[in-house]
Design a protein around this motif. Structure first.
Motif, mmCIF file in Angstrom:
data_model
loop_
_atom_site.group_PDB
_atom_site.id
_atom_site.type_symbol
_atom_site.label_atom_id
_atom_site.label_comp_id
_atom_site.label_asym_id
_atom_site.label_seq_id
_atom_site.Cartn_x
_atom_site.Cartn_y
_atom_site.Cartn_z
ATOM 1 N N SER A 221 -81.092 18.170 -12.735
ATOM 2 C CA SER A 221 -81.308 18.079 -14.176
ATOM 3 C C SER A 221 -80.000 18.207 -14.942
ATOM 4 O O SER A 221 -79.769 17.495 -15.919
ATOM 5 C CB SER A 221 -82.295 19.164 -14.619
ATOM 6 O OG SER A 221 -82.449 19.162 -16.008
ATOM 7 N N PRO A 330 -85.689 23.079 -29.509
ATOM 8 C CA PRO A 330 -85.388 22.063 -28.477
ATOM 9 C C PRO A 330 -86.582 21.178 -28.150
ATOM 10 O O PRO A 330 -86.418 19.990 -27.868
ATOM 11 C CB PRO A 330 -84.961 22.910 -27.268
ATOM 12 C CG PRO A 330 -84.522 24.214 -27.831
ATOM 13 C CD PRO A 330 -85.403 24.439 -29.011
ATOM 14 N N VAL A 331 -87.797 21.744 -28.199
ATOM 15 C CA VAL A 331 -88.995 20.950 -27.921
ATOM 16 C C VAL A 331 -89.223 19.927 -29.025
ATOM 17 O O VAL A 331 -89.552 18.763 -28.765
ATOM 18 C CB VAL A 331 -90.214 21.875 -27.756
ATOM 19 C CG1 VAL A 331 -91.495 21.067 -27.620
ATOM 20 C CG2 VAL A 331 -90.038 22.777 -26.542
ATOM 21 N N ALA A 334 -86.646 17.084 -28.533
ATOM 22 C CA ALA A 334 -86.989 16.186 -27.426
ATOM 23 C C ALA A 334 -88.187 15.318 -27.779
ATOM 24 O O ALA A 334 -88.213 14.115 -27.478
ATOM 25 C CB ALA A 334 -87.269 17.008 -26.168
ATOM 26 N N ARG A 398 -83.631 13.910 -20.693
ATOM 27 C CA ARG A 398 -83.768 14.831 -21.815
ATOM 28 C C ARG A 398 -85.006 15.714 -21.640
ATOM 29 O O ARG A 398 -84.971 16.914 -21.916
ATOM 30 C CB ARG A 398 -83.863 14.040 -23.125
ATOM 31 C CG ARG A 398 -83.902 14.913 -24.366
ATOM 32 C CD ARG A 398 -84.100 14.056 -25.604
ATOM 33 N NE ARG A 398 -82.948 13.224 -25.873
ATOM 34 C CZ ARG A 398 -81.917 13.599 -26.609
ATOM 35 N NH1 ARG A 398 -81.890 14.805 -27.126
ATOM 36 N NH2 ARG A 398 -80.913 12.773 -26.825
ATOM 37 N N ALA A 401 -84.612 18.301 -18.785
ATOM 38 C CA ALA A 401 -83.769 19.437 -19.134
ATOM 39 C C ALA A 401 -84.589 20.599 -19.686
ATOM 40 O O ALA A 401 -84.138 21.744 -19.661
ATOM 41 C CB ALA A 401 -82.711 19.011 -20.148
ATOM 42 N N LEU A 402 -85.791 20.325 -20.185
ATOM 43 C CA LEU A 402 -86.685 21.364 -20.690
ATOM 44 C C LEU A 402 -87.803 21.685 -19.706
ATOM 45 O O LEU A 402 -88.828 22.245 -20.090
ATOM 46 C CB LEU A 402 -87.299 20.915 -22.023
ATOM 47 C CG LEU A 402 -86.313 20.655 -23.168
ATOM 48 C CD1 LEU A 402 -87.055 20.155 -24.397
ATOM 49 C CD2 LEU A 402 -85.533 21.910 -23.496
ATOM 50 N N ASP A 403 -87.628 21.309 -18.435
ATOM 51 C CA ASP A 403 -88.656 21.520 -17.404
ATOM 52 C C ASP A 403 -89.908 20.707 -17.697
ATOM 53 O O ASP A 403 -91.008 21.097 -17.299
ATOM 54 C CB ASP A 403 -89.019 23.000 -17.268
ATOM 55 C CG ASP A 403 -88.029 23.748 -16.399
ATOM 56 O OD1 ASP A 403 -87.222 23.078 -15.733
ATOM 57 O OD2 ASP A 403 -88.047 24.990 -16.406
ATOM 58 N N GLY A 404 -89.742 19.605 -18.382
ATOM 59 C CA GLY A 404 -90.880 18.751 -18.680
ATOM 60 C C GLY A 404 -90.968 17.576 -17.735
ATOM 61 O O GLY A 404 -90.202 17.449 -16.780
ATOM 62 N N LEU A 422 -93.935 18.652 -22.513
ATOM 63 C CA LEU A 422 -92.815 19.545 -22.818
ATOM 64 C C LEU A 422 -93.313 20.979 -22.884
ATOM 65 O O LEU A 422 -94.064 21.324 -23.812
ATOM 66 C CB LEU A 422 -92.168 19.146 -24.140
ATOM 67 C CG LEU A 422 -91.630 17.705 -24.209
ATOM 68 C CD1 LEU A 422 -91.345 17.323 -25.646
ATOM 69 C CD2 LEU A 422 -90.364 17.598 -23.374
ATOM 70 N N CYS A 424 -93.525 24.677 -23.945
ATOM 71 C CA CYS A 424 -93.043 25.381 -25.152
ATOM 72 C C CYS A 424 -92.579 26.778 -24.784
ATOM 73 O O CYS A 424 -93.163 27.780 -25.198
ATOM 74 C CB CYS A 424 -94.130 25.412 -26.212
ATOM 75 S SG CYS A 424 -94.643 23.798 -26.793
ATOM 76 N N THR A 425 -91.534 26.861 -23.961
ATOM 77 C CA THR A 425 -90.999 28.159 -23.546
ATOM 78 C C THR A 425 -89.646 28.369 -24.183
ATOM 79 O O THR A 425 -88.962 27.420 -24.528
ATOM 80 C CB THR A 425 -90.865 28.200 -22.017
ATOM 81 O OG1 THR A 425 -90.089 27.091 -21.567
ATOM 82 C CG2 THR A 425 -92.234 28.146 -21.384
#
Length: 425
Positions: A221, A330-331, A334, A398, A401-404, A422, A424-425
């Motif tokens: 990632s 960040p969510v 993205a 992208r 990068a947020l574990d999505g 995505l 939401c953490t």
């Protein structure tokens, strides 16, 4: 003309929709499969678990007998290098069958769920069978001691009723019996926990394997994010060089011709043309700035920023927004770029006449776990989008990068559906 989706947007009345965990579906997204942790779907009733423990004692005896007899028969062949592989294969084949019985016992009587396609190594399988045999036999000993203690307790109660025991003797028996009962129950509880933990480690990825996979995912990632950032920089440079720079050069030339001209009418026409060119430069500069980062995200929020996407698109865009709580920044960012890039691709390449966007927040009912923002973009174009193309690859980086997770469904002839999950953490 773009369709502004004000009529479909709402923030209240959100009903939680069951979804996957953030490290799961999104990872990919849980997301499930091999990378999912092993667990119990629902606690089984205690009579069923007790029956599973008793059955485990019998299967442990069977496993112990197999290891002793097969080990004794195949021991000389295991020591000789020329026959070691064949003998180990035969030993493992029987152990795999017995381990399958143990896996079925855990699933039926305890409700455990294991990854379907996880490949257990031979060494791990033999180690589990050895541990399971020892644990089951020790559990059988504890159960026998517990039964023996309950029998003695019944006899003691009977002798007390008959007057054979005095108060002092009865107190001693109660103290000793209570201590032994406590030790038996604690031992049985510890052994059942060890049985469950050894099954999880055998039939699913261990904590070390999960950690190693997580490190590999983070390294991949990180490299993808660096590549996406470099690609975005090159795109911005190309937009500035091929668009705005040429317009500014043309503006400078118009102003120079107007300054050198001797005909007032011609100079006035050149100045009007230069003024229009300056307005076009400002519009294009605003478009480039929006593609880099829309200021509406900070000032107005994701819903209004998506409304700006629909207004600037050449095809009608209908947006449904069902999020009833604030989202991490960040969510939001993205999600905005997923919608913006997907809508732009649909307008430019798919020949679509309409695009629908749906943004929802999923939560597991009855839990306080962070939700998953699901962004779904669908167009009625010709389909055939390449999931490995530069644009979608950048979106996938992208989101990752947020574990999505980003899913692209674009069969020939359409429709094209892009779904981003995505956490939401």
């Amino acid at each position: 003309m773009a369709v502004h989706a004000g009529s479909e947007r709402h923030r209240s009345g959100r009903t939680p929709v069951p979804g996957s965990d953030p490290g799961q579906g999104a990872g990919g997204a849980d997301a499930g499969g091999v990378d999912a942790k092993v667990g119990a779907a629902a606690p089984a009733p205690w009579p069923l678990r007790l029956l599973g423990v008793l059955l485990g004692c019998c299967t442990a005896l069977l496993g112990f007998a197999y290891l002793v007899l097969a080990g004794a028969a195949l021991g000389p062949f295991l020591l000789w290098p020329a026959t070691r592989d064949g003998a180990l294969g035969r030993l493992t084949a029987g152990a795999r069958g017995l381990s399958g019985v143990e896996r079925a016992r855990r699933s039926v009587f305890f409700g455990d769920r294991f990854p379907e396609h996880y490949k257990v190594s031979d060494q791990k399988l033999l180690r589990y069978l050895a541990v399971r045999s020892g644990t089951g036999l020790l559990c059988a000993v504890v159960l026998l001691l517990l039964g023996f203690g309950l029998t003695l307790a019944g006899l003691t109660a009977l002798r007390t009723v008959q007057g054979a025991f005095g108060a002092e003797d009865l107190l001693v028996q109660l103290l000793l019996g209570g201590a032994l009962l406590f030790l038996d129950i604690q031992g049985l509880r510890s052994l059942t926990k060890l049985d469950a933990r050894s099954a999880r480690e055998c039939f699913g990825p261990s904590e070390r394997e999960l950690l190693r996979r997580r490190i590999d995912e983070l390294a991949t990632s990180r490299a993808a994010v660096v590549h996406a950032v470099d690609t975005e920089r090159r795109r911005i440079e190309r937009d500035l060089h091929d668009g705005m720079q040429q317009r500014l050069v043309a503006l400078a030339m118009l102003l120079g011709r107007a300054r050198r001209g001797r005909d007032p009418g011609q100079a006035e026409a050149l100045l009007r043309q230069a003024h229009q060119e300056a307005q076009d430069v400002v519009t294009e500069l605003r478009e480039v700035a929006w593609r880099i980062y829309p200021s509406a995200l900070d000032s107005l929020g994701l819903q209004e920023a998506l409304g700006g996407v629909s207004e600037r698109c050449a095809v009608p865009v209908r947006i449904g927004f069902d999020v009833g709580e604030p989202l991490p920044q960040p969510v939001e960012t993205a999600a905005y770029f997923v919608v913006s890039e997907s809508v732009t691709n649909a307008a430019k390449h798919s020949g679509a006449t309409a695009v629908s966007v749906r943004v929802t927040l999923r939560r597991r009912p009855g839990t306080d776990l962070p939700g998953v923002l699901v962004v779904r973009v669908q167009d009625d174009g010709k389909g055939g989008a390449d999931p490995l193309g530069s644009g979608l690859r950048g979106l996938r980086s992208r989101v990752a990068a947020l574990d999505g997770a980003l899913h692209v469904d674009s069969p020939p002839g359409g429709p094209t559906t892009i779904t981003a999950e995505l956490p939401c953490t």
